[in-house]
Design a protein around this motif. Sequence first.
Motif, mmCIF file in Angstrom:
data_model
loop_
_atom_site.group_PDB
_atom_site.id
_atom_site.type_symbol
_atom_site.label_atom_id
_atom_site.label_comp_id
_atom_site.label_asym_id
_atom_site.label_seq_id
_atom_site.Cartn_x
_atom_site.Cartn_y
_atom_site.Cartn_z
ATOM 1 N N VAL B 234 0.839 -1.200 0.000
ATOM 2 C CA VAL B 234 0.000 0.000 0.000
ATOM 3 C C VAL B 234 0.877 1.255 0.000
ATOM 4 O O VAL B 234 0.625 2.209 -0.737
ATOM 5 C CB VAL B 234 -0.973 -0.013 1.200
ATOM 6 N N GLY B 235 1.952 1.216 0.827
ATOM 7 C CA GLY B 235 2.858 2.369 0.900
ATOM 8 C C GLY B 235 3.483 2.656 -0.457
ATOM 9 O O GLY B 235 3.466 3.792 -0.942
ATOM 10 N N LEU B 236 4.012 1.607 -1.088
ATOM 11 C CA LEU B 236 4.661 1.761 -2.394
ATOM 12 C C LEU B 236 3.649 2.248 -3.437
ATOM 13 O O LEU B 236 3.947 3.120 -4.259
ATOM 14 C CB LEU B 236 5.258 0.418 -2.837
ATOM 15 N N LEU B 237 2.430 1.701 -3.351
ATOM 16 C CA LEU B 237 1.373 2.090 -4.287
ATOM 17 C C LEU B 237 1.076 3.586 -4.175
ATOM 18 O O LEU B 237 1.039 4.303 -5.178
ATOM 19 C CB LEU B 237 0.111 1.265 -3.997
ATOM 20 N N ILE B 238 0.907 4.060 -2.938
ATOM 21 C CA ILE B 238 0.544 5.468 -2.740
ATOM 22 C C ILE B 238 1.673 6.389 -3.201
ATOM 23 O O ILE B 238 1.452 7.342 -3.952
ATOM 24 C CB ILE B 238 0.183 5.734 -1.260
ATOM 25 N N VAL B 239 2.900 6.059 -2.776
ATOM 26 C CA VAL B 239 4.038 6.914 -3.138
ATOM 27 C C VAL B 239 4.231 6.933 -4.657
ATOM 28 O O VAL B 239 4.393 7.998 -5.262
ATOM 29 C CB VAL B 239 5.331 6.435 -2.427
ATOM 30 N N SER B 240 4.170 5.746 -5.285
ATOM 31 C CA SER B 240 4.372 5.675 -6.733
ATOM 32 C C SER B 240 3.272 6.418 -7.471
ATOM 33 O O SER B 240 3.533 7.128 -8.442
ATOM 34 C CB SER B 240 4.378 4.224 -7.215
ATOM 35 N N TYR B 241 2.031 6.245 -7.003
ATOM 36 C CA TYR B 241 0.900 6.887 -7.662
ATOM 37 C C TYR B 241 1.056 8.413 -7.632
ATOM 38 O O TYR B 241 0.905 9.087 -8.655
ATOM 39 C CB TYR B 241 -0.409 6.475 -6.984
ATOM 40 N N ILE B 242 1.382 8.929 -6.456
ATOM 41 C CA ILE B 242 1.523 10.385 -6.328
ATOM 42 C C ILE B 242 2.672 10.880 -7.208
ATOM 43 O O ILE B 242 2.522 11.848 -7.965
ATOM 44 C CB ILE B 242 1.730 10.786 -4.853
ATOM 45 N N ALA B 243 3.810 10.172 -7.140
ATOM 46 C CA ALA B 243 4.968 10.590 -7.942
ATOM 47 C C ALA B 243 4.631 10.533 -9.432
ATOM 48 O O ALA B 243 4.928 11.469 -10.186
ATOM 49 C CB ALA B 243 6.168 9.700 -7.637
ATOM 50 N N ALA B 244 3.967 9.446 -9.852
ATOM 51 C CA ALA B 244 3.627 9.294 -11.272
ATOM 52 C C ALA B 244 2.707 10.431 -11.724
ATOM 53 O O ALA B 244 2.896 11.004 -12.800
ATOM 54 C CB ALA B 244 2.958 7.939 -11.514
#
Lengths: 270, 253
Positions: B234-244
């Motif tokens: 979930v952490g990786l998903l949120i960070v990646s989504y925001i960065a993307a």
Amino acid sequence: MSGDIAIRVRGLEKSYKELKVLRGVDFDVASGSIFALLGSNGAGKTTVVNILCTLLKADAGTASVGGFDVAKQAADVRESISLTGQFAAVDEILSGRENLVMVAQLRHLKNPDAVADELLERFTLTEAAARKVSTYSGGMRRRLDIAMSLIGNPPVIFLDEPTTGLDPQARLEVWRTVKELTERGTTVLLTTQDLDEAEHLAERIAILHDGRIIVNGTLAELKQLLPPAKVEYVEKLPTLEDVFLTIVGDGGNGSDVGTASAALTSEEQR
Amino acid sequence: MNTHFFGDTAVLTGRSLRHIMRSMDTIITTTIMPIMFMLLFVYVFGGAINTGSGSYVNYLLPGILLITVASGVSYTAFRLFLDMNSGIFDRFHSMPIARSSVLWAHVLSSLVAIVMSLVVVVAVALLMGFRSGAGMLAWLAVAGILALFTLALTWLAVIPGLSAKTADGAVVFSYPLVFLPFISSAFVPTSTMPGPVRAFAEYQPVTSIVNAIRDLLTQQPVGSDIWIALAWCVGLLIVSYIAAMIIYRRRIS
């Protein structure tokens, strides 16, 4: 509609890092007319088109399309335009029909299949409809590209070098299509480096050079920029190509009238 | 704008799925590397690896599944890179569509492609003797973790897909992801590793995800691993989504 301004550009500036591509571009395009933006490679034609299509943000100046500001009302602008980019904006892996249906769906039209069928017919692509676009010829690809741009009848269409890389026959086909468009009241902004094309299609022509519009007028007006004396000494009316090359200067720096007339005299002496 | 988000995403996902279905070779090539690793480790190295009780293919499969996901997302980056640099993206962006649907379409269709790859890899594992007595619920939990992990890595892959300068550059980012499972509990128990390596292996996300999936498939109590695994995903998903999304907005404006 005629008499209205479909595209209004004022003081447009754009730089890519150090390179100043646009240094204050101004022009208007009347509704329902064909306007050609003429310029050499790298003159900034595509930059102007991309700003007007909301793909790029200008550094300074304003532009409006269909009465909407491209920076502040981008969503409204996108509702009223269509872009046929420099590189055919078609999906190679899909069939011609699938391309058209997809765009009709993305334009949220009620009957995408009927829209696709009608355009396939109109652009004589019905036979190739089920084939992958990667098997199409350059001319067919361009036809499909333009057909995709007509979906939803946007009042303003941008054609960025629509005939680059096409054979003469395909080029004539595209020209015919563009003329048909204005018969339906569509405003067309066309960029080209093909002077013949501008001469054949456009009602008004603007020459973009060194980041500015240096000339803007009808073909007749542009031809008048050269002194009429030329008619007496040379048995040849100036073509648009003459006008363009004379005004722009082959060194790329002669954007003032002084050089233009100097070049003209040397031409006369030959 | 957002009124059309779901419709536009559906249309564009349909487009991407057609691309994938018309080049099934990408699904096959995605599965080749994990299958090779599985063959190599089960039939060559496996005999010398002591993982305690049970067959080695059962021990190995969770890590192989993660490698499959990692190798699958390199295609996400590749396809997105090609799309970003094609004329059709300019067309999409000059149309009145919900702009983020362009990225969602890539992410969702990649999810479908990777699920197909995972099915192929599990089928090969079954042929190689993989067996699990796990019930429906445990399999659903495994599917859920894998889906979440895939989504997280896919959004991570969107970043190089948007920002790479070349197609090769877009693909290369996935190499470290493919090799991360090697320094985890995926192939050998971490207790055999020397101190610092062991510390790294035990605290990196792959170990907790592998352990959680392995426990579910072997009907062991899952313990805290599953929560650590979910937190990582979930952490990786949120960070990646925001960065993307930040990179995307910068790219298209």
